[in-house]
Write a protein that holds these residues in place. Structure first.
Motif, PDB file in Angstrom:
ATOM      1  N   TYR A 161      12.300 -10.109   9.674  1.00 28.54           N
ATOM      2  CA  TYR A 161      12.188  -9.457   8.368  1.00 28.54           C
ATOM      3  C   TYR A 161      13.216  -8.350   8.153  1.00 28.54           C
ATOM      4  O   TYR A 161      13.419  -7.903   7.033  1.00 28.54           O
ATOM      5  CB  TYR A 161      10.784  -8.870   8.183  1.00 28.54           C
ATOM      6  CG  TYR A 161       9.744  -9.909   7.888  1.00 28.54           C
ATOM      7  CD1 TYR A 161       9.619 -10.436   6.613  1.00 28.54           C
ATOM      8  CD2 TYR A 161       8.894 -10.375   8.866  1.00 28.54           C
ATOM      9  CE1 TYR A 161       8.675 -11.401   6.324  1.00 28.54           C
ATOM     10  CE2 TYR A 161       7.936 -11.332   8.595  1.00 28.54           C
ATOM     11  CZ  TYR A 161       7.837 -11.837   7.321  1.00 28.54           C
ATOM     12  OH  TYR A 161       6.898 -12.800   7.047  1.00 28.54           O
ATOM     13  N   TYR A 175      15.819  -8.266   5.378  1.00 28.10           N
ATOM     14  CA  TYR A 175      15.260  -8.221   4.023  1.00 28.10           C
ATOM     15  C   TYR A 175      14.681  -6.858   3.681  1.00 28.10           C
ATOM     16  O   TYR A 175      14.119  -6.674   2.607  1.00 28.10           O
ATOM     17  CB  TYR A 175      14.189  -9.309   3.871  1.00 28.10           C
ATOM     18  CG  TYR A 175      14.739 -10.671   4.197  1.00 28.10           C
ATOM     19  CD1 TYR A 175      15.528 -11.362   3.291  1.00 28.10           C
ATOM     20  CD2 TYR A 175      14.491 -11.251   5.445  1.00 28.10           C
ATOM     21  CE1 TYR A 175      16.055 -12.602   3.603  1.00 28.10           C
ATOM     22  CE2 TYR A 175      15.010 -12.496   5.761  1.00 28.10           C
ATOM     23  CZ  TYR A 175      15.786 -13.157   4.838  1.00 28.10           C
ATOM     24  OH  TYR A 175      16.315 -14.394   5.160  1.00 28.10           O
ATOM     25  N   LEU A 204      12.002  -5.258   4.711  1.00 27.58           N
ATOM     26  CA  LEU A 204      10.571  -5.313   4.430  1.00 27.58           C
ATOM     27  C   LEU A 204       9.799  -4.530   5.487  1.00 27.58           C
ATOM     28  O   LEU A 204      10.047  -4.705   6.679  1.00 27.58           O
ATOM     29  CB  LEU A 204      10.071  -6.755   4.457  1.00 27.58           C
ATOM     30  CG  LEU A 204      10.328  -7.601   3.235  1.00 27.58           C
ATOM     31  CD1 LEU A 204       9.904  -9.034   3.507  1.00 27.58           C
ATOM     32  CD2 LEU A 204       9.594  -7.056   2.030  1.00 27.58           C
ATOM     33  N   HIS A 245       4.200  -5.142   4.318  1.00 26.51           N
ATOM     34  CA  HIS A 245       4.644  -5.982   3.198  1.00 26.51           C
ATOM     35  C   HIS A 245       4.891  -7.405   3.688  1.00 26.51           C
ATOM     36  O   HIS A 245       4.526  -8.372   3.013  1.00 26.51           O
ATOM     37  CB  HIS A 245       5.926  -5.426   2.576  1.00 26.51           C
ATOM     38  CG  HIS A 245       5.743  -4.093   1.945  1.00 26.51           C
ATOM     39  ND1 HIS A 245       6.765  -3.199   1.787  1.00 26.51           N
ATOM     40  CD2 HIS A 245       4.642  -3.480   1.449  1.00 26.51           C
ATOM     41  CE1 HIS A 245       6.318  -2.109   1.212  1.00 26.51           C
ATOM     42  NE2 HIS A 245       5.027  -2.256   0.994  1.00 26.51           N
ATOM     43  N   ALA A 246       5.498  -7.515   4.856  1.00 31.84           N
ATOM     44  CA  ALA A 246       5.772  -8.831   5.432  1.00 31.84           C
ATOM     45  C   ALA A 246       4.478  -9.590   5.698  1.00 31.84           C
ATOM     46  O   ALA A 246       4.371 -10.786   5.394  1.00 31.84           O
ATOM     47  CB  ALA A 246       6.582  -8.671   6.726  1.00 31.84           C
ATOM     48  N   LEU A 298       5.635  -5.226  -3.609  1.00 31.55           N
ATOM     49  CA  LEU A 298       6.123  -6.605  -3.649  1.00 31.55           C
ATOM     50  C   LEU A 298       6.467  -7.037  -5.066  1.00 31.55           C
ATOM     51  O   LEU A 298       7.445  -7.762  -5.284  1.00 31.55           O
ATOM     52  CB  LEU A 298       5.098  -7.553  -3.020  1.00 31.55           C
ATOM     53  CG  LEU A 298       4.843  -7.350  -1.525  1.00 31.55           C
ATOM     54  CD1 LEU A 298       3.727  -8.269  -1.049  1.00 31.55           C
ATOM     55  CD2 LEU A 298       6.116  -7.563  -0.718  1.00 31.55           C
ATOM     56  N   ARG A 344       9.828  -5.693  -6.188  1.00 25.45           N
ATOM     57  CA  ARG A 344      10.953  -6.429  -5.607  1.00 25.45           C
ATOM     58  C   ARG A 344      11.032  -7.865  -6.116  1.00 25.45           C
ATOM     59  O   ARG A 344      11.898  -8.627  -5.704  1.00 25.45           O
ATOM     60  CB  ARG A 344      10.831  -6.433  -4.091  1.00 25.45           C
ATOM     61  CG  ARG A 344      10.937  -5.004  -3.570  1.00 25.45           C
ATOM     62  CD  ARG A 344      11.289  -4.840  -2.182  1.00 25.45           C
ATOM     63  NE  ARG A 344      12.345  -5.699  -1.699  1.00 25.45           N
ATOM     64  CZ  ARG A 344      12.630  -5.831  -0.422  1.00 25.45           C
ATOM     65  NH1 ARG A 344      11.951  -5.156   0.467  1.00 25.45           N
ATOM     66  NH2 ARG A 344      13.585  -6.623  -0.029  1.00 25.45           N
TER      67      ARG A 344
END
Length: 127
Positions: A15, A18, A20, A24-25, A60, A63
Protein backbone atom coordinates in the motif's frame (compact mmCIF):
# COMPACT_ATOMS: atom_id res chain seq x y z
CA UNK A 1 4.14 -14.38 15.79
CA UNK A 2 7.22 -13.21 13.93
CA UNK A 3 5.95 -14.83 10.71
CA UNK A 4 2.55 -13.15 11.12
CA UNK A 5 4.27 -9.81 11.72
CA UNK A 6 6.49 -10.29 8.65
CA UNK A 7 3.49 -11.16 6.49
CA UNK A 8 1.51 -8.18 7.78
CA UNK A 9 4.48 -5.90 7.07
CA UNK A 10 4.89 -7.37 3.59
CA UNK A 11 1.20 -6.87 2.91
CA UNK A 12 1.20 -3.28 4.09
CA UNK A 13 4.28 -2.53 1.98
CA UNK A 14 2.05 -3.05 -1.04
CA UNK A 15 0.00 0.00 0.00
CA UNK A 16 2.96 2.36 0.44
CA UNK A 17 3.08 3.58 -3.19
CA UNK A 18 -0.56 4.65 -2.81
CA UNK A 19 -0.02 6.64 0.38
CA UNK A 20 -2.74 4.76 2.27
CA UNK A 21 -2.85 4.48 6.04
CA UNK A 22 -3.24 0.90 7.31
CA UNK A 23 -6.83 1.48 8.51
CA UNK A 24 -7.80 2.93 5.12
CA UNK A 25 -6.23 -0.04 3.37
CA UNK A 26 -8.10 -2.50 5.58
CA UNK A 27 -11.42 -0.75 4.93
CA UNK A 28 -10.81 -0.83 1.17
CA UNK A 29 -10.03 -4.54 1.27
CA UNK A 30 -13.11 -5.35 3.37
CA UNK A 31 -15.49 -3.46 1.09
CA UNK A 32 -13.66 -4.76 -1.98
CA UNK A 33 -14.00 -8.37 -0.89
CA UNK A 34 -17.43 -8.29 0.77
CA UNK A 35 -19.15 -5.72 -1.44
CA UNK A 36 -21.31 -2.73 -0.60
CA UNK A 37 -22.27 -2.64 3.08
CA UNK A 38 -23.65 -0.43 5.79
CA UNK A 39 -21.16 1.63 7.74
CA UNK A 40 -22.00 -0.26 10.94
CA UNK A 41 -21.23 -3.55 9.22
CA UNK A 42 -17.89 -2.17 8.04
CA UNK A 43 -17.15 -1.11 11.61
CA UNK A 44 -17.85 -4.66 12.79
CA UNK A 45 -15.52 -6.15 10.16
CA UNK A 46 -12.79 -3.71 11.18
CA UNK A 47 -13.54 -4.17 14.90
CA UNK A 48 -13.78 -0.42 15.48
CA UNK A 49 -16.44 1.92 16.80
CA UNK A 50 -18.95 3.07 14.17
CA UNK A 51 -17.92 6.70 14.65
CA UNK A 52 -14.33 5.74 13.73
CA UNK A 53 -15.40 4.21 10.45
CA UNK A 54 -17.04 7.50 9.44
CA UNK A 55 -13.63 9.22 9.36
CA UNK A 56 -12.13 6.35 7.36
CA UNK A 57 -14.93 6.44 4.78
CA UNK A 58 -14.68 10.25 4.60
CA UNK A 59 -10.98 9.95 3.73
CA UNK A 60 -11.64 7.26 1.12
CA UNK A 61 -14.40 9.35 -0.44
CA UNK A 62 -12.12 12.39 -0.61
CA UNK A 63 -9.63 10.32 -2.60
CA UNK A 64 -12.34 9.02 -4.94
CA UNK A 65 -11.91 5.41 -3.79
CA UNK A 66 -15.28 4.88 -2.07
CA UNK A 67 -18.73 6.41 -2.14
CA UNK A 68 -21.72 6.46 0.16
CA UNK A 69 -25.26 5.99 -1.05
CA UNK A 70 -28.65 5.47 0.58
CA UNK A 71 -29.34 1.92 1.73
CA UNK A 72 -31.97 0.57 -0.68
CA UNK A 73 -33.67 -1.32 2.16
CA UNK A 74 -33.67 1.54 4.72
CA UNK A 75 -33.61 5.17 3.63
CA UNK A 76 -32.35 6.23 7.05
CA UNK A 77 -29.12 4.25 6.63
CA UNK A 78 -26.20 4.60 4.25
CA UNK A 79 -24.04 2.02 2.54
CA UNK A 80 -20.48 2.35 1.31
CA UNK A 81 -19.12 0.85 -1.87
CA UNK A 82 -15.98 1.18 -3.93
CA UNK A 83 -15.67 3.40 -6.96
CA UNK A 84 -14.06 2.05 -10.11
CA UNK A 85 -10.78 3.61 -8.93
CA UNK A 86 -11.18 1.90 -5.54
CA UNK A 87 -11.79 -1.49 -7.16
CA UNK A 88 -8.74 -1.07 -9.40
CA UNK A 89 -6.61 -0.15 -6.40
CA UNK A 90 -7.77 -3.20 -4.42
CA UNK A 91 -6.99 -5.43 -7.42
CA UNK A 92 -3.52 -3.89 -7.85
CA UNK A 93 -2.66 -4.15 -4.18
CA UNK A 94 -4.01 -7.71 -3.91
CA UNK A 95 -1.74 -8.69 -6.79
CA UNK A 96 1.23 -7.03 -5.07
CA UNK A 97 0.38 -8.77 -1.79
CA UNK A 98 0.18 -12.14 -3.55
CA UNK A 99 3.55 -11.51 -5.16
CA UNK A 100 5.02 -10.63 -1.76
CA UNK A 101 3.54 -13.73 -0.14
CA UNK A 102 4.80 -15.94 -2.96
CA UNK A 103 8.29 -14.53 -2.51
CA UNK A 104 8.10 -15.00 1.25
CA UNK A 105 6.91 -18.60 1.08
CA UNK A 106 8.97 -19.31 -2.02
CA UNK A 107 11.94 -19.86 0.28
CA UNK A 108 10.34 -23.16 1.28
CA UNK A 109 10.51 -26.28 -0.85
CA UNK A 110 7.23 -27.13 -2.61
CA UNK A 111 6.60 -30.09 -0.32
CA UNK A 112 6.80 -27.86 2.78
CA UNK A 113 4.53 -25.25 1.18
CA UNK A 114 1.95 -27.96 0.40
CA UNK A 115 2.09 -29.19 4.00
CA UNK A 116 1.77 -25.67 5.37
CA UNK A 117 -1.16 -24.92 3.01
CA UNK A 118 -2.93 -28.12 4.13
CA UNK A 119 -2.40 -27.32 7.83
CA UNK A 120 -3.54 -23.71 7.49
CA UNK A 121 -6.62 -24.71 5.49
CA UNK A 122 -7.54 -27.22 8.19
CA UNK A 123 -7.12 -24.59 10.92
CA UNK A 124 -9.13 -22.09 8.91
CA UNK A 125 -11.95 -24.61 8.37
CA UNK A 126 -12.39 -25.06 12.12
CA UNK A 127 -12.94 -21.35 12.65
Amino acid sequence: MRVARDLRRTGMTAYEPYDLAPHHARALRVVGHHGTMRLGELAQHLRVAPRSVTDVVDALEERGLAERSPDPTDRRAQVVGLTDAGRRLVDEVDAARRTGAEAYFGRLPERDRASLRRILERLDATD
